[in-house]
Each structure stands twice: as structure tokens, then as C-alpha cells.
Design a protein around this motif. Sequence first.
Motif, PDB file in Angstrom:
ATOM      1  N   LEU A   1       0.620  -1.354   0.077  1.00  0.00           N
ATOM      2  CA  LEU A   1       0.097  -0.125   0.251  1.00  0.00           C
ATOM      3  C   LEU A   1       0.953   1.148  -0.109  1.00  0.00           C
ATOM      4  O   LEU A   1       0.450   2.254  -0.493  1.00  0.00           O
ATOM      5  N   PHE A   2       1.990   1.208   0.780  1.00  0.00           N
ATOM      6  CA  PHE A   2       2.777   2.288   0.708  1.00  0.00           C
ATOM      7  C   PHE A   2       3.485   2.641  -0.579  1.00  0.00           C
ATOM      8  O   PHE A   2       3.305   3.567  -1.108  1.00  0.00           O
ATOM      9  N   TYR A   3       4.007   1.572  -1.224  1.00  0.00           N
ATOM     10  CA  TYR A   3       4.884   1.785  -2.446  1.00  0.00           C
ATOM     11  C   TYR A   3       3.807   1.844  -3.498  1.00  0.00           C
ATOM     12  O   TYR A   3       4.422   2.792  -4.570  1.00  0.00           O
ATOM     13  N   ASP A   4       3.010   1.277  -3.733  1.00  0.00           N
ATOM     14  CA  ASP A   4       2.221   1.297  -4.778  1.00  0.00           C
ATOM     15  C   ASP A   4       1.311   2.540  -4.828  1.00  0.00           C
ATOM     16  O   ASP A   4       0.808   3.112  -6.071  1.00  0.00           O
ATOM     17  N   THR A   5       0.914   3.082  -3.715  1.00  0.00           N
ATOM     18  CA  THR A   5       0.259   4.553  -3.581  1.00  0.00           C
ATOM     19  C   THR A   5       1.092   5.705  -4.419  1.00  0.00           C
ATOM     20  O   THR A   5       0.868   6.417  -5.014  1.00  0.00           O
ATOM     21  N   ILE A   6       2.708   5.668  -3.917  1.00  0.00           N
ATOM     22  CA  ILE A   6       3.548   6.236  -4.549  1.00  0.00           C
ATOM     23  C   ILE A   6       3.352   6.221  -5.892  1.00  0.00           C
ATOM     24  O   ILE A   6       3.627   7.109  -6.823  1.00  0.00           O
ATOM     25  N   TYR A   7       3.653   4.833  -6.300  1.00  0.00           N
ATOM     26  CA  TYR A   7       3.597   4.550  -8.142  1.00  0.00           C
ATOM     27  C   TYR A   7       2.534   5.142  -8.681  1.00  0.00           C
ATOM     28  O   TYR A   7       2.401   5.772  -9.687  1.00  0.00           O
ATOM     29  N   ALA A   8       1.236   5.012  -7.822  1.00  0.00           N
ATOM     30  CA  ALA A   8      -0.084   5.341  -8.737  1.00  0.00           C
ATOM     31  C   ALA A   8      -0.176   6.800  -8.919  1.00  0.00           C
ATOM     32  O   ALA A   8      -0.933   7.220  -9.625  1.00  0.00           O
ATOM     33  N   HIS A   9       0.341   7.539  -8.214  1.00  0.00           N
ATOM     34  CA  HIS A   9       0.497   9.033  -8.263  1.00  0.00           C
ATOM     35  C   HIS A   9       0.990   9.358  -9.712  1.00  0.00           C
ATOM     36  O   HIS A   9       0.525  10.599 -10.015  1.00  0.00           O
ATOM     37  N   GLN A  10       1.700   8.800 -10.222  1.00  0.00           N
ATOM     38  CA  GLN A  10       2.232   9.218 -11.707  1.00  0.00           C
ATOM     39  C   GLN A  10       1.056   9.347 -12.528  1.00  0.00           C
ATOM     40  O   GLN A  10       1.112   9.790 -13.649  1.00  0.00           O
ATOM     41  N   ASP A  11      -0.199   8.350 -12.398  1.00  0.00           N
ATOM     42  CA  ASP A  11      -1.169   8.064 -13.292  1.00  0.00           C
ATOM     43  C   ASP A  11      -2.371   9.033 -12.836  1.00  0.00           C
ATOM     44  O   ASP A  11      -3.462   8.362 -13.572  1.00  0.00           O
ATOM     45  N   ALA A  12      -2.401   9.550 -11.935  1.00  0.00           N
ATOM     46  CA  ALA A  12      -3.481  10.074 -11.152  1.00  0.00           C
ATOM     47  C   ALA A  12      -4.497  10.758 -11.932  1.00  0.00           C
ATOM     48  O   ALA A  12      -5.819  10.489 -12.097  1.00  0.00           O
ATOM     49  N   GLU A  13      -3.685  11.613 -13.140  1.00  0.00           N
ATOM     50  CA  GLU A  13      -4.688  12.573 -13.602  1.00  0.00           C
ATOM     51  C   GLU A  13      -5.639  11.644 -14.968  1.00  0.00           C
ATOM     52  O   GLU A  13      -6.454  11.682 -15.194  1.00  0.00           O
ATOM     53  N   ASP A  14      -4.637  10.758 -15.413  1.00  0.00           N
ATOM     54  CA  ASP A  14      -5.055  10.066 -16.660  1.00  0.00           C
ATOM     55  C   ASP A  14      -6.107   9.155 -16.300  1.00  0.00           C
ATOM     56  O   ASP A  14      -7.045   8.710 -16.548  1.00  0.00           O
ATOM     57  N   ASP A  15      -5.832   8.433 -14.898  1.00  0.00           N
ATOM     58  CA  ASP A  15      -6.973   7.559 -13.970  1.00  0.00           C
ATOM     59  C   ASP A  15      -8.379   8.344 -13.885  1.00  0.00           C
ATOM     60  O   ASP A  15      -9.251   7.725 -14.152  1.00  0.00           O
ATOM     61  N   ALA A  16      -8.012   9.697 -13.663  1.00  0.00           N
ATOM     62  CA  ALA A  16      -9.114  10.339 -13.330  1.00  0.00           C
ATOM     63  C   ALA A  16     -10.120  10.736 -14.489  1.00  0.00           C
ATOM     64  O   ALA A  16     -11.188  10.369 -14.599  1.00  0.00           O
ATOM     65  N   LEU A  17      -9.334  10.897 -15.715  1.00  0.00           N
ATOM     66  CA  LEU A  17     -10.066  11.085 -16.897  1.00  0.00           C
ATOM     67  C   LEU A  17     -10.877   9.845 -17.431  1.00  0.00           C
ATOM     68  O   LEU A  17     -11.936   9.873 -18.028  1.00  0.00           O
ATOM     69  N   ILE A  18     -10.212   8.650 -17.159  1.00  0.00           N
ATOM     70  CA  ILE A  18     -10.598   7.232 -17.591  1.00  0.00           C
ATOM     71  C   ILE A  18     -11.521   6.655 -16.747  1.00  0.00           C
ATOM     72  O   ILE A  18     -12.062   5.457 -17.016  1.00  0.00           O
ATOM     73  N   GLY A  19     -11.603   7.163 -15.439  1.00  0.00           N
ATOM     74  CA  GLY A  19     -12.427   6.522 -14.264  1.00  0.00           C
ATOM     75  C   GLY A  19     -11.861   5.224 -13.830  1.00  0.00           C
ATOM     76  O   GLY A  19     -12.614   4.497 -13.265  1.00  0.00           O
ATOM     77  N   VAL A  20     -10.503   5.140 -13.728  1.00  0.00           N
ATOM     78  CA  VAL A  20      -9.749   4.145 -12.936  1.00  0.00           C
ATOM     79  C   VAL A  20      -9.532   4.422 -11.681  1.00  0.00           C
ATOM     80  O   VAL A  20      -9.121   5.735 -11.427  1.00  0.00           O
ATOM     81  N   LYS A  21      -9.667   3.626 -10.762  1.00  0.00           N
ATOM     82  CA  LYS A  21      -9.685   3.966  -9.373  1.00  0.00           C
ATOM     83  C   LYS A  21      -8.256   3.645  -8.907  1.00  0.00           C
ATOM     84  O   LYS A  21      -7.569   2.631  -9.277  1.00  0.00           O
ATOM     85  N   SER A  22      -7.730   4.272  -7.513  1.00  0.00           N
ATOM     86  CA  SER A  22      -6.842   4.022  -7.010  1.00  0.00           C
ATOM     87  C   SER A  22      -6.537   4.573  -5.697  1.00  0.00           C
ATOM     88  O   SER A  22      -7.265   5.709  -5.371  1.00  0.00           O
ATOM     89  N   THR A  23      -5.662   4.053  -4.960  1.00  0.00           N
ATOM     90  CA  THR A  23      -5.622   4.955  -3.250  1.00  0.00           C
ATOM     91  C   THR A  23      -5.019   6.356  -3.678  1.00  0.00           C
ATOM     92  O   THR A  23      -5.089   7.183  -2.876  1.00  0.00           O
ATOM     93  N   ALA A  24      -4.094   6.507  -4.833  1.00  0.00           N
ATOM     94  CA  ALA A  24      -3.541   7.874  -5.036  1.00  0.00           C
ATOM     95  C   ALA A  24      -4.668   8.738  -5.241  1.00  0.00           C
ATOM     96  O   ALA A  24      -4.685   9.858  -4.570  1.00  0.00           O
ATOM     97  N   ARG A  25      -5.573   8.322  -6.037  1.00  0.00           N
ATOM     98  CA  ARG A  25      -6.826   9.577  -6.378  1.00  0.00           C
ATOM     99  C   ARG A  25      -7.701   9.386  -4.959  1.00  0.00           C
ATOM    100  O   ARG A  25      -8.362  10.670  -4.811  1.00  0.00           O
ATOM    101  N   LEU A  26      -7.804   8.276  -4.412  1.00  0.00           N
ATOM    102  CA  LEU A  26      -8.649   8.453  -3.246  1.00  0.00           C
ATOM    103  C   LEU A  26      -8.121   9.329  -1.907  1.00  0.00           C
ATOM    104  O   LEU A  26      -8.718  10.106  -1.552  1.00  0.00           O
ATOM    105  N   PHE A  27      -6.702   9.306  -1.941  1.00  0.00           N
ATOM    106  CA  PHE A  27      -5.968  10.050  -0.823  1.00  0.00           C
ATOM    107  C   PHE A  27      -5.847  11.453  -1.323  1.00  0.00           C
ATOM    108  O   PHE A  27      -5.767  12.430  -0.574  1.00  0.00           O
TER     109      PHE A  27
END
Length: 320
Positions: A205-231
Motif C-alpha cells: 500500500l505504501f509503495y504502490d500508492t507512490i507509484y499510482a500518483h504518476q497516473d492519477a490525472e489520466d486515471d481520473a479522466l478514464i475512471g480508473v480507481k486507486s489509493t492515489a486518487r482516493l487520498f
Amino acid sequence: MPDSSHITNGQVADAVKGNWVDRLAPVAARPYLRLSRADRPIGTWLLLIPCWWGLLLASATTGTFGLREVWIAVGCAIGAFLMRGAGCTWNDITDRDIDGAVARTRSRPIPSGQVSVKGALAWLVAQALLSFAILLTFNGAAIALGIAALVPVCIYPFAKRFTWWPQIFLGLAFNWGALLAWCAVTGSLTLAPVLLYVAGIAWTLFYDTIYAHQDAEDDALIGVKSTARLFGDTSPRWLRGFLVATVLLMSAAIIVALAPLANPLVLVIALGGPWAMGWHMAWQLRRLDIDDSPRLLALFRSNRDAGLIAALFLALSQLV
């Protein structure tokens, strides 16, 4: 968006520059090795390290580290490479449409047209069969756990479609080796490896939240969920919580496993592992900038060293 050179020569945008696949692998094999993320070895390390935690903690409880344990360590390394490759292949098959819509991933072999879905499926089966052959050299309990690991592996690619916490499903899959390697040594599960497994999930959860922040903007556009977007901007606070959980749960696993040995020096050295790992994770937090993609990727990759620190202390405890 990756530049045109990535599309032309087949390189993947977030691969390690100058990696062995792009330099040394046969040209025909490169798309399939890229599909397995062989050009990005960090995932193999993150899958392997919990295996070595489980192996080292189990062997510390038995007091032996012989040829069988050496083979378990080597077998886990080969299996981690193969199963990480199989898992990534499955992930890219299921995510081929999503990957084509995300700047960082549209250069991957399937969305870029280097590998067909049929070819990817054949490659997936080949990797899984080779990994299964290695698994068959372990004891029955480990074999059963290895087969059961297919459940979280298969579910993970779909998790981001139905939950804000897909990183939990990644943690369930990536840390399964802690249970498997423990069983390969002892033949059964106890509380200690379960605590170690949950510690690994907190670390993921620690390292993959860091990783997921790279894609947060694109994920928001296409509706993909992640802890990076949640937090969002509160991520550092959540990451501190995952850090504390990792250290405390791994420490509890070590205490449960080694306290019955009544050897304080062994226990103290082993406990140095999660605490040193925690300091490394704290260093990552001090450098965190959720808007700096290159730094996010570098911090994510540095978790190989964080996990190996804990493994090193577990290994040193057996030299006493």
C-alpha cells in the motif's frame, strides 16, 4: 505522452534506460520480454523479497539453512521472475484498452501493436507452466499455496474497476510468497507468517500508492480507481500510517516466531530489520512530491532496497 522513438524502436516509456532487454535480447524476443516487464526488474524484486522474508524467518525458527533452503531461495527467485512476467502479461491483456488511453502505458507491447492478444496468451501459458514446474519441487503445502495464489493474481487487474483500494489486491498477490516460502521450509502455516504477510500488504500500500500518483490525472479522466486518487493531497498522512503498520506487523511476526527460541541476541538483530526498513521508508516520505513523476518512480524503485534491508537483518540473525 511517450515520444515517437519509443513507438518506433519498441521501447516502453517507463523502462529503465539502457536495460538488458533493449540492448542484448534477440530482437524477436524483445516484445515478449517487455510484456513480462523484464526491462523493469523492480516488480520481480518486490515479488521476490517477501519470499525471502518468509524463508529466512522460517529457517531462523528451525535453526537450519542447508541445501534445501538454498534451493528454495533460488527457486523463489526464478519463480518470481516467471510469475511476475505471467502476472504482467495477464494485466496487460485485461488492461489493453486502458493502457492505450494512458500516456505512460500506451507504448506497452499490446496497445502499441508489438504483440497480439493471442501471442500474449501463449506467452502467459508458457511462463505459468515453467513456474509450476519449479513449484513442484517444493513440499505439498507450498504447492497448494502456489496454486491458490492464482486467485489474487487473476483478480488484481480488475480491482481498479470496482474499488478505490486496488493496491490491497496487489498486496494480496505480491506478498503471497511470504506464506509459500514459510510453508516450503516448515510444511505448515502459523501466526508468524500470516503477520509477515499482512506487513507486506501494508508495505505494498505504501509503495504502490507512490507509484499510482504518476497516473492519477489520466486515471481520473478514464475512471480508473486507486489509493492515489482516493487520498489525493492527504497521501503523506496515509503513507505514514502504512509505514507504521509495516514496521509493527513485521516486528510482531519476528517476535512470535523467534521469542520461543529464548535467544535475545537473535531476536534483537532480526528486529533491526523492520526498524531499519522503516527508516528507509521515512526517508522516502521526506523526499515525496506527488506532482513530480520522475521522483515518484525513483522512490517506488527504491523500495527494493527497503525490502532487502529487512531480509539482510533476518539473514544476519542466523549467523549468531
